[in-house]
Design an enzyme around this catalytic site. Structure first.
Site, PDB file in Angstrom:
ATOM      1  N   ASP A  41      11.539  -0.802   7.926  1.00 53.19           N
ATOM      2  CA  ASP A  41      10.785  -1.980   7.491  1.00 53.19           C
ATOM      3  C   ASP A  41      10.697  -2.954   8.654  1.00 53.19           C
ATOM      4  O   ASP A  41      10.785  -2.566   9.811  1.00 53.19           O
ATOM      5  CB  ASP A  41      11.497  -2.623   6.289  1.00 53.19           C
ATOM      6  CG  ASP A  41      10.526  -3.260   5.303  1.00 53.19           C
ATOM      7  OD1 ASP A  41       9.836  -4.225   5.691  1.00 53.19           O
ATOM      8  OD2 ASP A  41      10.464  -2.806   4.147  1.00 53.19           O
ATOM      9  N   HIS A  64      10.593  -9.093   4.214  1.00 50.58           N
ATOM     10  CA  HIS A  64      10.203  -7.929   3.428  1.00 50.58           C
ATOM     11  C   HIS A  64      11.287  -6.850   3.476  1.00 50.58           C
ATOM     12  O   HIS A  64      11.642  -6.248   2.460  1.00 50.58           O
ATOM     13  CB  HIS A  64       8.880  -7.386   3.979  1.00 50.58           C
ATOM     14  CG  HIS A  64       8.233  -6.327   3.157  1.00 50.58           C
ATOM     15  ND1 HIS A  64       8.485  -4.986   3.349  1.00 50.58           N
ATOM     16  CD2 HIS A  64       7.321  -6.399   2.152  1.00 50.58           C
ATOM     17  CE1 HIS A  64       7.760  -4.278   2.495  1.00 50.58           C
ATOM     18  NE2 HIS A  64       7.043  -5.110   1.749  1.00 50.58           N
ATOM     19  N   SER A  75       5.764  -1.834  -2.612  1.00 47.85           N
ATOM     20  CA  SER A  75       6.944  -1.942  -1.751  1.00 47.85           C
ATOM     21  C   SER A  75       8.199  -2.252  -2.544  1.00 47.85           C
ATOM     22  O   SER A  75       9.305  -1.910  -2.137  1.00 47.85           O
ATOM     23  CB  SER A  75       6.741  -3.045  -0.698  1.00 47.85           C
ATOM     24  OG  SER A  75       5.846  -2.643   0.285  1.00 47.85           O
TER      25      SER A  75
END
Length: 451
Positions: free
Chosen positions: A143, A185, A393
């Site tokens: 990520d 994220h 996600s």
């Protein structure tokens, strides 16, 4: 604690200084080809070797692509490119810093567990009651940046398999999309998989799994194909059971080099599979059907990576509508944004959704927010914070966490067998057998552990 590698160096991954002014290319070779010689003869210079998949990354001038493409052993060549890999719409809302002193929660449950409806949907608690919390499983999270000293992550990751592929540094920090430097994220996805059961914040689906945190994207969410491929290889070489990738990039099939870049990612995913890692990836947030496109020519002419790779598992997203008002609502509506189609979706997981019709304020577990927020997925952020977000996600790490629970019961296994456990335990929702939204079903940890 050992320091984390800033750049990964393995026998299959060697880097060289980058010239100031040259384009970067990925050069795919045939097995055993001498790509170094081909690159040198074409006037280029090696930047990185991905020997495990017969690829080199090289820099060269305007005539390099044509020159190297004609050399013996070169199967394909394309200019590398940087694209946005974080699906659109995945932004955090409502930071929640009050995670240490909650209202009444059951003994042994972290403060904000009661905000995690996704764990209810996939029967995570039932799996824990069976004695399985991910111990012995290794999950690589590929990520953007990470906050390594976050209280829910600090004790859960292995520094020896945590690294930065981008050169930006492993840490998440302020960027053009998030000048606060708070919503990470990568932290959100990592926490959903393995946030510690420690009396603070949230709990991961597999709170005793070991995380390998691999930064393959810049903090902005963009990244290169070479870094994504290198991250997959890096993780696969470190005996992980699962590679969780909450990212996806799209290319038009007609674009120059698109086929070569797909081959690059396909080779990396195939290598991971052969090394014993199941690659679990997000399907994307375009709300598009691969079977009957809403827009003429799209996505029929698109390549979506890594989810289109044959040996990757593509994950769609589900969500409740109005869970903040009634915790007994159906938790498995297909998310409004999720990509779908029988030809692309393998499994589904909780990803959250935004439902405009859900109005007013709600209070859940002592937290008062606009009601629609509680249909989002709550997990870790940066700056010791926690955030709600939505997207495929967010669905992907739920599935990766269930895979870790399976490994904690049955031990290390071939990726095909691990995939079979996920499929066999999934709740068959929608059309029987294989639904365009749910694929083989929404994952169910307790059922997979009972097979």
């Amino acid at each position: 604690m050992k320091s984390v590698l800033k750049i990964a160096f393995a026998t299959s991954l060697v880097t060289f200084p980058l010239a100031a002014s040259a384009e970067t290319f990925v050069v795919l070779g045939t097995p055993g080809a001498n790509l170094d010689a081909a690159v040198t003869a074409a006037g280029g210079r090696i930047k990185k070797r991905l020997a495990s998949i017969d690829v080199v990354v090289a820099e060269g001038g305007s005539g390099f692509r044509a020159a190297v493409g004609g050399k013996a052993g070169v199967a394909a060549v394309a200019a590398d490119r940087k694209i946005k890999w974080i699906p659109k719409g995945e932004r955090a809302v409502f930071r929640d810093a009050d995670v240490v002193n909650p209202p009444n929660n059951p003994a042994g449950i972290d403060p904000r567990f009661n905000l995690q409806w996704g764990h209810t949907a996939i029967k995570a608690v039932d799996a824990w009651k069976m004695g399985y919390e991910g111990h012995g499983a290794r999950v690589a999270v590929l990520d953007g940046g990470f906050q390594l000293n976050h209280p829910d992550i600090a004790g859960r990751y292995d520094p020896s398999c945590t690294a930065d592929m981008t050169g930006e540094g492993i840490a998440y920090g302020p960027n053009s999309d998030d000048d606060t430097g708070i919503f990470a994220h990568g932290m959100h996805t990592a926490g959903t998989i393995g946030a510690a059961r420690n009396g603070v914040g949230t709990i991961g689906v597999a709170p005793k799994a070991t995380l390998c945190l691999v930064k393959v994207l810049f903090n902005s969410g963009s990244g290169s194909f070479e870094d994504v491929a290198a991250g997959i290889i890096y993780a696969a070489d470190r005996s992980v059971d699962v590679i969780s990738m909450s990212l996806g990039g799209s290319l038009q099939k007609s674009e120059e080099g698109a086929s070569t870049l797909r081959q690059l990612i396909d080779r990396a995913v195939s290598y991971a599979y052969k090394k014993g890692a199941l690659v679990i990836v997000s399907a994307g947030n375009d709300g598009q059907s691969a079977d009957s496109p809403k827009t003429t020519g799209t996505p029929a002419n698109l390549i979506h990576l890594p989810s289109d790779s044959p040996q990757a598992i593509s994950i769609s997203a589900t969500a409740p509508h109005g869970w903040g008002k009634n915790q007994n609502v159906f938790l498995d509506n297909p998310a409004s944004y999720t990509n779908y189609g029988r030809s692309v979706i393998n499994l589904a997981g909780p990803g959250g959704d935004y439902t405009p019709s859900v109005t007013g304020d709600c209070t859940v577990a002592g937290v008062t927010r606009p009601c629609y927020i509680f249909d989002f997925v709550f997990s870790t952020g940066a700056a010791n914070s926690y955030y709600w977000s939505i997207g495929t996600s967010m669905a992907t790490p739920h599935v990766s966490g269930v895979a870790a629970l399976i490994v904690s019961k049955y031990g290390k296994m071939h990726p095909a067998k691990l995939r079979a456990y996920l499929n066999a335990g999934a709740d068959d929702l929608g059309v029987s057998a294989h639904d365009p939204y749910y694929g083989n079903g929404r994952v169910n940890a307790a059922r997979s552990l009972s097979k």
